[in-house]
Design a protein around this motif. Structure first.
Motif, PDB file in Angstrom:
ATOM      1  N   VAL A 127      10.816  -1.492   8.559  1.00 22.59           N
ATOM      2  CA  VAL A 127      12.073  -1.128   8.015  1.00 22.59           C
ATOM      3  C   VAL A 127      12.123  -0.377   6.731  1.00 22.59           C
ATOM      4  CG1 VAL A 127      13.046  -2.955   9.334  1.00 22.59           C
ATOM      5  CG2 VAL A 127      12.401  -3.407   7.063  1.00 22.59           C
ATOM      6  N   PHE A 128      11.021  -0.299   6.053  1.00 21.16           N
ATOM      7  CA  PHE A 128      10.822   0.330   4.778  1.00 21.16           C
ATOM      8  C   PHE A 128      10.328   1.877   4.933  1.00 21.16           C
ATOM      9  CE2 PHE A 128       9.750  -4.206   3.789  1.00 21.16           C
ATOM     10  CZ  PHE A 128      11.101  -4.514   3.301  1.00 21.16           C
ATOM     11  N   HIS A 129      10.546   2.744   4.004  1.00 21.11           N
ATOM     12  CA  HIS A 129      10.048   4.023   4.143  1.00 21.11           C
ATOM     13  C   HIS A 129       9.242   4.503   2.853  1.00 21.11           C
ATOM     14  CE1 HIS A 129      10.230   8.482   4.401  1.00 21.11           C
ATOM     15  NE2 HIS A 129      10.355   8.493   3.030  1.00 21.11           N
ATOM     16  N   PHE A 150      -7.594   1.369  -7.031  1.00 20.60           N
ATOM     17  CA  PHE A 150      -6.690   0.378  -7.046  1.00 20.60           C
ATOM     18  C   PHE A 150      -5.453   1.286  -6.877  1.00 20.60           C
ATOM     19  CE2 PHE A 150     -10.202  -1.213  -9.286  1.00 20.60           C
ATOM     20  CZ  PHE A 150     -10.539  -2.325  -8.790  1.00 20.60           C
ATOM     21  N   ILE A 151      -4.782   1.153  -5.650  1.00 19.48           N
ATOM     22  CA  ILE A 151      -3.465   2.007  -5.597  1.00 19.48           C
ATOM     23  C   ILE A 151      -2.239   1.039  -5.452  1.00 19.48           C
ATOM     24  CG2 ILE A 151      -2.571   3.711  -3.741  1.00 19.48           C
ATOM     25  CD1 ILE A 151      -5.455   4.217  -2.829  1.00 19.48           C
ATOM     26  N   ARG A 152      -1.223   1.792  -6.038  1.00 19.22           N
ATOM     27  CA  ARG A 152       0.121   1.208  -5.999  1.00 19.22           C
ATOM     28  C   ARG A 152       0.843   2.102  -5.000  1.00 19.22           C
ATOM     29  NH1 ARG A 152       4.767  -0.570 -10.388  1.00 19.22           N
ATOM     30  NH2 ARG A 152       5.992  -1.662  -9.049  1.00 19.22           N
ATOM     31  N   GLU A 153       1.682   1.400  -3.754  1.00 19.07           N
ATOM     32  CA  GLU A 153       2.346   2.224  -3.142  1.00 19.07           C
ATOM     33  C   GLU A 153       3.809   1.768  -3.251  1.00 19.07           C
ATOM     34  OE1 GLU A 153      -0.256   3.060   1.161  1.00 19.07           O
ATOM     35  OE2 GLU A 153       0.808   0.765   0.885  1.00 19.07           O
ATOM     36  N   PHE A 154       4.752   2.923  -3.187  1.00 18.37           N
ATOM     37  CA  PHE A 154       6.148   2.583  -3.427  1.00 18.37           C
ATOM     38  C   PHE A 154       7.050   2.870  -2.235  1.00 18.37           C
ATOM     39  CE2 PHE A 154       4.434   4.007  -7.295  1.00 18.37           C
ATOM     40  CZ  PHE A 154       4.910   3.079  -8.153  1.00 18.37           C
ATOM     41  N   TYR A 155       7.764   1.864  -1.599  1.00 19.83           N
ATOM     42  CA  TYR A 155       8.562   1.902  -0.528  1.00 19.83           C
ATOM     43  C   TYR A 155       9.926   1.770  -1.008  1.00 19.83           C
ATOM     44  CZ  TYR A 155       4.045   1.459   2.409  1.00 19.83           C
ATOM     45  OH  TYR A 155       3.152   1.717   2.904  1.00 19.83           O
ATOM     46  N   GLN A 160      17.921   3.044   0.148  1.00 17.16           N
ATOM     47  CA  GLN A 160      17.247   3.733  -0.929  1.00 17.16           C
ATOM     48  C   GLN A 160      16.954   3.057  -2.185  1.00 17.16           C
ATOM     49  OE1 GLN A 160      15.701   6.845  -0.419  1.00 17.16           O
ATOM     50  NE2 GLN A 160      16.598   6.508   1.875  1.00 17.16           N
ATOM     51  N   GLU A 161      16.761   1.691  -1.954  1.00 18.41           N
ATOM     52  CA  GLU A 161      16.385   0.776  -3.051  1.00 18.41           C
ATOM     53  C   GLU A 161      14.772   0.624  -2.919  1.00 18.41           C
ATOM     54  OE1 GLU A 161      18.688  -0.606  -5.328  1.00 18.41           O
ATOM     55  OE2 GLU A 161      20.162   0.514  -4.464  1.00 18.41           O
ATOM     56  N   LEU A 162      14.321   0.471  -4.070  1.00 19.79           N
ATOM     57  CA  LEU A 162      12.939   0.052  -4.356  1.00 19.79           C
ATOM     58  C   LEU A 162      12.509  -1.408  -3.508  1.00 19.79           C
ATOM     59  CD1 LEU A 162      10.316   1.257  -5.206  1.00 19.79           C
ATOM     60  CD2 LEU A 162      10.744   0.265  -7.416  1.00 19.79           C
ATOM     61  N   VAL A 163      11.888  -1.323  -2.861  1.00 18.75           N
ATOM     62  CA  VAL A 163      11.109  -2.421  -2.355  1.00 18.75           C
ATOM     63  C   VAL A 163      10.211  -3.425  -3.089  1.00 18.75           C
ATOM     64  CG1 VAL A 163      10.029  -3.719  -0.314  1.00 18.75           C
ATOM     65  CG2 VAL A 163      11.252  -1.744  -0.008  1.00 18.75           C
ATOM     66  N   SER A 164      10.677  -4.611  -3.540  1.00 20.51           N
ATOM     67  CA  SER A 164       9.967  -5.391  -4.303  1.00 20.51           C
ATOM     68  C   SER A 164       9.384  -6.821  -3.463  1.00 20.51           C
ATOM     69  CB  SER A 164      10.904  -5.926  -5.321  1.00 20.51           C
ATOM     70  OG  SER A 164      10.065  -6.582  -6.386  1.00 20.51           O
ATOM     71  N   PRO A 165       8.406  -7.234  -3.550  1.00 18.33           N
ATOM     72  CA  PRO A 165       7.176  -6.784  -4.703  1.00 18.33           C
ATOM     73  C   PRO A 165       6.575  -5.609  -4.007  1.00 18.33           C
ATOM     74  CG  PRO A 165       6.547  -8.849  -3.390  1.00 18.33           C
ATOM     75  CD  PRO A 165       7.985  -8.425  -2.921  1.00 18.33           C
ATOM     76  N   PRO A 166       6.094  -4.732  -4.978  1.00 22.21           N
ATOM     77  CA  PRO A 166       5.210  -3.575  -4.738  1.00 22.21           C
ATOM     78  C   PRO A 166       4.085  -4.118  -3.697  1.00 22.21           C
ATOM     79  CG  PRO A 166       4.793  -3.955  -6.774  1.00 22.21           C
ATOM     80  CD  PRO A 166       5.698  -5.201  -6.448  1.00 22.21           C
ATOM     81  N   THR A 167       3.457  -2.906  -3.141  1.00 23.90           N
ATOM     82  CA  THR A 167       2.294  -2.941  -2.277  1.00 23.90           C
ATOM     83  C   THR A 167       1.223  -2.424  -3.032  1.00 23.90           C
ATOM     84  OG1 THR A 167       3.569  -2.843  -0.431  1.00 23.90           O
ATOM     85  CG2 THR A 167       1.230  -2.304  -0.130  1.00 23.90           C
ATOM     86  N   PHE A 168       0.046  -3.288  -3.198  1.00 24.34           N
ATOM     87  CA  PHE A 168      -1.194  -2.849  -3.852  1.00 24.34           C
ATOM     88  C   PHE A 168      -2.262  -2.712  -2.885  1.00 24.34           C
ATOM     89  CE2 PHE A 168       1.353  -4.769  -7.374  1.00 24.34           C
ATOM     90  CZ  PHE A 168       1.316  -3.770  -8.213  1.00 24.34           C
ATOM     91  N   LEU A 169      -3.035  -1.777  -2.869  1.00 26.80           N
ATOM     92  CA  LEU A 169      -4.377  -1.381  -2.158  1.00 26.80           C
ATOM     93  C   LEU A 169      -5.418  -1.609  -3.117  1.00 26.80           C
ATOM     94  CD1 LEU A 169      -3.372   1.466   0.126  1.00 26.80           C
ATOM     95  CD2 LEU A 169      -3.180  -0.883   0.707  1.00 26.80           C
ATOM     96  N   HIS A 170      -6.412  -2.235  -2.543  1.00 30.33           N
ATOM     97  CA  HIS A 170      -7.708  -2.175  -3.321  1.00 30.33           C
ATOM     98  C   HIS A 170      -8.578  -1.528  -2.270  1.00 30.33           C
ATOM     99  CE1 HIS A 170     -11.494  -4.453  -5.132  1.00 30.33           C
ATOM    100  NE2 HIS A 170     -11.530  -3.190  -5.194  1.00 30.33           N
TER     101      HIS A 170
END
Length: 177
Positions: A127-129, A150-155, A160-170
């Protein structure tokens, strides 16, 4: 005017005096040579310690050199991975991922199986973009010859509200050739 010494030294007294002077001189020479020997051993230990420290620092410098030299390549591969995993590009994911990682498509979901653990990489039902991503950190592991990103993704959601908590990839990259 020349005068005679009132208390001239006798032969045995003179010999005793010379004997005492020789004994003191011998003790002094022995003490100096022992101190020099201990100092030589201390210096050798210090040289060995400094040599080990220098080798460790040279290894770290080489690691930093590898990080710097390969940052552009690794960040581009990371970008390709993020794009493929957020868009569901299964073919691209297969070219990027290691042969040890099993990719499975079940309906509209793509899952990566790593050491028996399943990781959802993509779902058409989300449901997130996906909006953007940033590199939060980067490290070269010289022991394993791997690069960690180490990557941070924004959805954003449908409003059009920022999804929290953020997604982190390692993500760990290793050259297979």
């Amino acid at each position: 005017m020349i005068t005679k010494n009132k208390y001239p030294l006798r032969g045995d007294e003179m010999r005793k005096g010379i004997g005492i002077i020789l004994a003191c001189s011998l003790m002094f020479v022995t003490a100096c040579s022992q101190t020099e020997h201990v100092s030589q051993l201390d210096l050798e230990n210090k040289i060995e310690t400094l040599t080990q420290q220098m080798e460790k620092l040279n290894t770290e410098i080489e690691g930093f050199h590898q990080e710097k030299e390969n940052f552009a390549v690794i960040s581009n591969v990371a970008r390709e991975f993020v794009r493929a995993s957020t868009s569901g590009d299964e073919e691209k994911l297969r070219t990027i991922l290691s042969e040890d990682i099993v990719l499975e498509r079940e309906g509209n979901k793509i899952t990566a199986i790593i050491d028996g653990v399943e990781w959802l990489l993509f779902s058409e039902e989300r449901v997130f973009h996906f909006d953007d991503w940033v590199i939060q950190g980067y490290h070269y592991n010289s022991d394993e010859n791997t690069y960690e990103m180490f990557i941070r993704e924004f959805y954003t959601d449908s409003n059009q509200e920022l999804v929290s908590p953020p997604t982190f990839l390692h993500v760990t990259f290793k050259k297979n050739r």
